[in-house]
Design an enzyme around this catalytic site. Sequence first.
Site, PDB file in Angstrom:
ATOM      1  N   HIS A 172       0.836  -1.215   0.000  1.00 26.69           N
ATOM      2  CA  HIS A 172       0.000   0.000   0.000  1.00 26.69           C
ATOM      3  C   HIS A 172       0.871   1.266   0.000  1.00 26.69           C
ATOM      4  O   HIS A 172       0.435   2.319   0.462  1.00 26.69           O
ATOM      5  CB  HIS A 172      -0.943   0.043   1.208  1.00 26.69           C
ATOM      6  CG  HIS A 172      -1.682  -1.238   1.438  1.00 26.69           C
ATOM      7  ND1 HIS A 172      -2.957  -1.478   0.974  1.00 26.69           N
ATOM      8  CD2 HIS A 172      -1.299  -2.378   2.066  1.00 26.69           C
ATOM      9  CE1 HIS A 172      -3.329  -2.695   1.324  1.00 26.69           C
ATOM     10  NE2 HIS A 172      -2.339  -3.274   1.979  1.00 26.69           N
ATOM     11  N   LYS A 299      16.825  22.016 -10.288  1.00 26.53           N
ATOM     12  CA  LYS A 299      16.149  20.733 -10.526  1.00 26.53           C
ATOM     13  C   LYS A 299      16.961  19.703 -11.282  1.00 26.53           C
ATOM     14  O   LYS A 299      17.819  20.022 -12.093  1.00 26.53           O
ATOM     15  CB  LYS A 299      14.832  20.976 -11.256  1.00 26.53           C
ATOM     16  CG  LYS A 299      13.813  21.632 -10.345  1.00 26.53           C
ATOM     17  CD  LYS A 299      12.421  21.218 -10.681  1.00 26.53           C
ATOM     18  CE  LYS A 299      12.145  19.807 -10.224  1.00 26.53           C
ATOM     19  NZ  LYS A 299      10.777  19.440 -10.527  1.00 26.53           N
TER      20      LYS A 299
END
Length: 475
Positions: A172, A299
């Site tokens: 999960h 980035k």
Amino acid sequence: MGRVKPPPAEVQAGAPANALWGGRFAAGPAAIMRRINASIDFDKRLYAEDIAGSQAHCAMLVARRILSPEDGAAISRGLEQIRGEIERGDFAFREENEDIHLNIEARLAELIGPAAGRLHTARSRNDQVATDFRLWVRAALDRCDAAAAELQAGLLDQADAHADAVMPGFTHLQIAQPVTLGHHLLAYVEMLGRDRGRFADCRRRLNECPLGAAALAGTVFPIDRDMTAAALGFDRPAANSLDAVSDRDFAVEFLAAAALAGTHLSRLAEEIVLWTSDGFGFVALSDAFTTGSSIMPQKRNPDAAELVRAKTGRLNGSLVALLTVMKGLPLAYQKDMQEDKVPVFEAADALELCFAAAAGLVRDMRPDRERMRAAAARGYSTATDLADWLVRELGLPFRRAHHVTGAIVRRAEARGCTLADLPLAEMQAVEPAITEAVRGALTVERSVESRASYGGTAPSRVRAAISAARERYLR
Ligand code: ARG
């Protein structure tokens, strides 16, 4: 005004009838007819297979005395010259010659004259294209298999280097139990092993030769279908001429195998995207496999992984496209089937690119073992180890041990510490029989080492599994 617009001039223009099949036609096709009919823009990719098929057919016609040795030799030389022209980029592909088969035949006629027309004896474009396409898909299957093996090799090398690197295993996407990175990567080696099994399976069924089925019913000429099948590396001739020219199962199977392989690659790619994100920070990619942002100077984006993840759309689309083309087609050949090629070419290109990009990404990954280990210790990941200890050492039934462990996790949560750091008194308040010895079972290292069952995450198991996988997949 309700006035019907006259057709555009290009549609009215009368072109001469097709030189190869236009005997019963007084005029040529409208320009738009020619455009929708032509496949040369894409099926020129079949040129090598088309020439190989023609060479095999020609040699068989000579062997069966259907064609004279002189004509056979002229045809064969002409075909080789055409191969050279195409490979040098000197060949003029023409839309008016529709497809690769007629383009090559028309050029052959220019080169050797009327003997070129004898090559099509006992053959039709229907068995010709079915043969060419099978040969092309077979080669694509072989390339995909090699590319998948290359990716397995990269995964196995990383698994070897990090057989004992502890990371969180998730269910999960919540931290579940510690595993090793080596074990995690081996899961993908298995998926790829099944993909390769599907490629091999598809290849086995594909490998029957349609050549000699002719248009649909077979031929009056005394051909030798075993000879052409063997010359082209097929296991046998296809048994039914109607099926031989109208079957595209092999292409659908290839696309289905490609779609599933793409799904596997997208899962790997997604994990790389997650792992390289700040929240995880499990692995870093080098400049070679990342890109920058045009506005945010800091980035480093995992574009290659994102694109591998996205190509699945194209692969699934190709499968659905071909299934839809084939659905409801009566026997035998229908022109609809010309639409089989683009989805297969696109899928093969995309999948080969994805395998190569994934292999590059995997080899480029630099795992941060410290961060992975720290993450593995979060989320009470060794709670199952505590429950197992209560079963093994104190003889508690597992359900009771599960309950006791839950209560201990609650205490650790209240104190804001890990299970391994929880004072013994806190544990004994829940289950008095617990001793200091439990602590040894609660580290992430001990947790993975103890999962030594077959297929489990223990480093010793992982190392054995790596050797077995190398033997099974890369020998
Ligand atoms: N270009 C055609 C295709 O790809 C070749 C077969 C054409 N056969 C025919 N009877 N028109 O399907």
